[in-house]
Write an enzyme that holds these catalytic residues in place. Sequence first.
Site, PDB file in Angstrom:
ATOM      1  N   GLU A 210       7.172  12.558   8.617  1.00  0.00           N
ATOM      2  CA  GLU A 210       7.399  12.765   7.184  1.00  0.00           C
ATOM      3  C   GLU A 210       7.778  14.205   6.863  1.00  0.00           C
ATOM      4  O   GLU A 210       8.652  14.453   6.010  1.00  0.00           O
ATOM      5  CB  GLU A 210       6.151  12.353   6.388  1.00  0.00           C
ATOM      6  CG  GLU A 210       5.931  10.862   6.268  1.00  0.00           C
ATOM      7  CD  GLU A 210       5.375  10.220   7.527  1.00  0.00           C
ATOM      8  OE1 GLU A 210       5.373   8.983   7.623  1.00  0.00           O
ATOM      9  OE2 GLU A 210       4.949  10.976   8.433  1.00  0.00           O
ATOM     10  N   HIS A 279      -5.664   5.064   3.485  1.00  0.00           N
ATOM     11  CA  HIS A 279      -4.446   4.399   3.026  1.00  0.00           C
ATOM     12  C   HIS A 279      -4.585   3.884   1.598  1.00  0.00           C
ATOM     13  O   HIS A 279      -3.825   3.021   1.169  1.00  0.00           O
ATOM     14  CB  HIS A 279      -4.096   3.225   3.944  1.00  0.00           C
ATOM     15  CG  HIS A 279      -3.678   3.640   5.317  1.00  0.00           C
ATOM     16  ND1 HIS A 279      -4.560   4.138   6.225  1.00  0.00           N
ATOM     17  CD2 HIS A 279      -2.466   3.644   5.929  1.00  0.00           C
ATOM     18  CE1 HIS A 279      -3.908   4.424   7.353  1.00  0.00           C
ATOM     19  NE2 HIS A 279      -2.641   4.141   7.191  1.00  0.00           N
TER      20      HIS A 279
END
Length: 476
Positions: A210, A279
């Site tokens: 990322e 998450h």
Amino acid sequence: MATQILMPALSPTMEKGNLSRWVKNEGDKVKAGDVIAEIETDKATMEVEAIDEGTLGKILVPAGTADVAVNTPIAVIVADGEDAAAAASSQGASPAQQNKASQSAPPAAPGDAASAVATPKAAPSAVANPPQPAATPVPELAEASAADVEMVTMTVREALRDAMAEEMRRDGDVFVMGEEVAEYQGAYKVTQGLLQEFGARRVVDTPITEHGFAGLGVGAALAGLKPIVEFMTFNFAMQAIDQIINSAAKTLYMSGGQMGCPIVFRGPNGPAARVAAQHSQDYSAWYSHIPGLKVVAPYTAADAKGLLKSAIRDPNPVIFLENEILYGQSFPVPKVDDYLVPIGKARIARPGKDVTLVAWSMGMTYALKAAEALAADGIEAEVIDLRTLRPMDTETIVASVKKTGRCVVVEECWPQSGVAAEIATRIMENAFDWLDAPVARISGRDVPMPYAANLEKLALPSVDEVVQAARAVAYR
């Protein structure tokens, strides 16, 4: 009495998975909570637990079977003395039939043999089963009423895809990049069909890095292109937060206005079903704190489409916070050539006069459902869908509070330094003399998100909490 074990879902969007191995064998004694098998997808592995006590009487799907549809019976647990073969045959399908990936097990109809089998259910995920308001907000139209324009029903996923496709057709500088956006059609199928239409030059699969591909996107934007950077989840965007904040958000200011950064960072944000603390974070407050960023968090499909198109055209970096649970929900969307929703403008999703409920994204499901419950008690709640967190539409909030005298803010993120705290402060600064009660907020609990479904439910807001808060500020 026999109990079916069904192929579970790792997420609300999962349709099938692989049964990698059986931990228990036929004939083994099991009790509730024992791990009996392991399943996997290309993204995660999960243990399957027994939901009753007894004997693993029959394995219906052998280890190593790929593409087993969610809700397919994979095994049968029988009670002591019960015939395993007879119990398995009473489930209504043979092992060969149940292994077909294209067939999900339908609910048993009344009178079916399977309906006689008691099947205790595992605790459902509160995230995967959000409250469903009876009424759907009507999309806004700038130049005509909803009655004058044809509406089409589509999911939030489809609306986001259409927004990107329309903008890519309109402007050759727009391109999409991220993990699995091309060949796999997107981790949540939001980019489905884009590779086929626009090719690999404009729909770019990236490595799992990322920080790297976010920086590549920022550089492309500084050079004049208009990237849409998809994060598989905004939890992973923490790896890229230096690029987002120090490069994308600050370069326009630090260059004295010479270098703009027209980029959209988009992907699912907030709690998702049974994926635990790392998450399930809601980053609404994180990004809305930063000067130089615009932060959008839509609820309906129409707003998702109209706001994403506006975000792609915006000359500034935009954080576009979607919600995994909303992807599959359907809403009416205006069938017009170029449907745009302005960034920075809230909307009245439900008018009222007694109390103001402010929410955005998934929080709207709680607010709208609570408004329906309050209406049954004679309390007319005005529901504001904030839609954009930065810049925030303070004017719409204040105007509503001046009318109702009361406000409850609903959010899924943690309470300290949250968006609700900011809204409460702005109301105090701009409408204090109109308040008849303190501003109330309903937030997620101040804990990391638990994995267990029963604890996950306790960590999230609830409709009842919103109703009780509204009654409290209304002194009812």
